[in-house]
Design a protein around this motif. Structure first.
Motif, mmCIF file in Angstrom:
data_model
loop_
_atom_site.group_PDB
_atom_site.id
_atom_site.type_symbol
_atom_site.label_atom_id
_atom_site.label_comp_id
_atom_site.label_asym_id
_atom_site.label_seq_id
_atom_site.Cartn_x
_atom_site.Cartn_y
_atom_site.Cartn_z
ATOM 1 N N ALA A 73 0.839 -1.294 0.104
ATOM 2 C CA ALA A 73 -0.100 0.083 -0.017
ATOM 3 C C ALA A 73 1.083 1.123 0.007
ATOM 4 N N GLU A 74 0.554 2.144 -0.904
ATOM 5 C CA GLU A 74 1.139 3.373 -0.720
ATOM 6 C C GLU A 74 0.521 4.188 0.215
ATOM 7 N N GLU A 75 -0.600 4.108 0.695
ATOM 8 C CA GLU A 75 -1.281 4.965 1.789
ATOM 9 C C GLU A 75 -2.786 4.139 2.040
ATOM 10 N N ARG A 101 -10.123 3.627 2.784
ATOM 11 C CA ARG A 101 -9.485 4.527 1.405
ATOM 12 C C ARG A 101 -8.336 4.341 1.275
ATOM 13 N N LYS A 103 -4.480 3.537 -1.465
ATOM 14 C CA LYS A 103 -3.768 3.568 -2.649
ATOM 15 C C LYS A 103 -3.177 2.310 -2.637
ATOM 16 N N PRO A 105 -0.776 0.480 -5.480
ATOM 17 C CA PRO A 105 -0.344 0.271 -6.787
ATOM 18 C C PRO A 105 -0.695 -1.250 -7.306
ATOM 19 N N LEU A 139 -10.558 1.900 -3.421
ATOM 20 C CA LEU A 139 -9.256 2.236 -3.773
ATOM 21 C C LEU A 139 -9.398 3.741 -4.284
ATOM 22 N N VAL A 140 -8.439 4.232 -4.032
ATOM 23 C CA VAL A 140 -8.605 5.777 -4.480
ATOM 24 C C VAL A 140 -7.296 6.231 -5.260
#
Length: 140
Positions: A73-75, A101, A103, A105, A139-140
């Motif tokens: 996860a990025e965030e 929520r 992010k 990739p 996902l955002v």
């Protein structure tokens, strides 16, 4: 692993004052009481702390599950909304709504939903809560 939290209380229910502490010191003599719990006054309450614990546990569990599936996860931002409802002569925690929520990739929506569902069911705090748990993950 074993850890602990402590609470002290002085006085009656409505006029009393309490303080909560954690082993780590993250909370040290932090105030809580009837007014903070039911009247929106400053301080914390047990439901808020359960919400923080549930959102933190779920998010950490998901991080592990994502990593095991080859994703990172990025965030991730999670909120656990805890419902305290009057039942008969008392109150009960009836629901924890997890809202995530994230992010992540390279993951598709179906795989994301599968993995978040695993984290919802598998996190230790979800397992200890005796209430309905629902998840709104996107996902955002």
């Amino acid at each position: 692993m074993t850890t602990y939290g402590t609470a002290k209380w002085q006085g009656g229910l409505k006029d009393g004052k309490g303080a909560i502490s954690t082993k780590s010191g993250a909370l040290r003599e932090y105030p809580y009481g009837f007014a903070a719990r039911f009247e929106g006054q400053p301080g914390t309450n047990p439901e808020e702390l359960i919400g923080a614990a549930h959102s933190g546990c779920f998010t950490m569990a998901l991080s592990l599950i994502l990593e095991q599936a080859g994703f990172k996860a990025e965030e991730m931002n999670t909120k656990a909304e805890i419902s305290l409802v009057k039942q008969g002569d008392g109150f009960a925690i009836t629901k924890s709504l997890l809202t995530l929520r994230a992010k992540v990739p390279g993951i598709d929506a179906a795989k994301f939903q599968e993995l978040t569902g695993m984290a919802e069911k598998g996190c230790p705090v979800s397992k200890v809560l005796n209430c309905e748990i629902s998840l709104d993950a996107a996902l955002v």
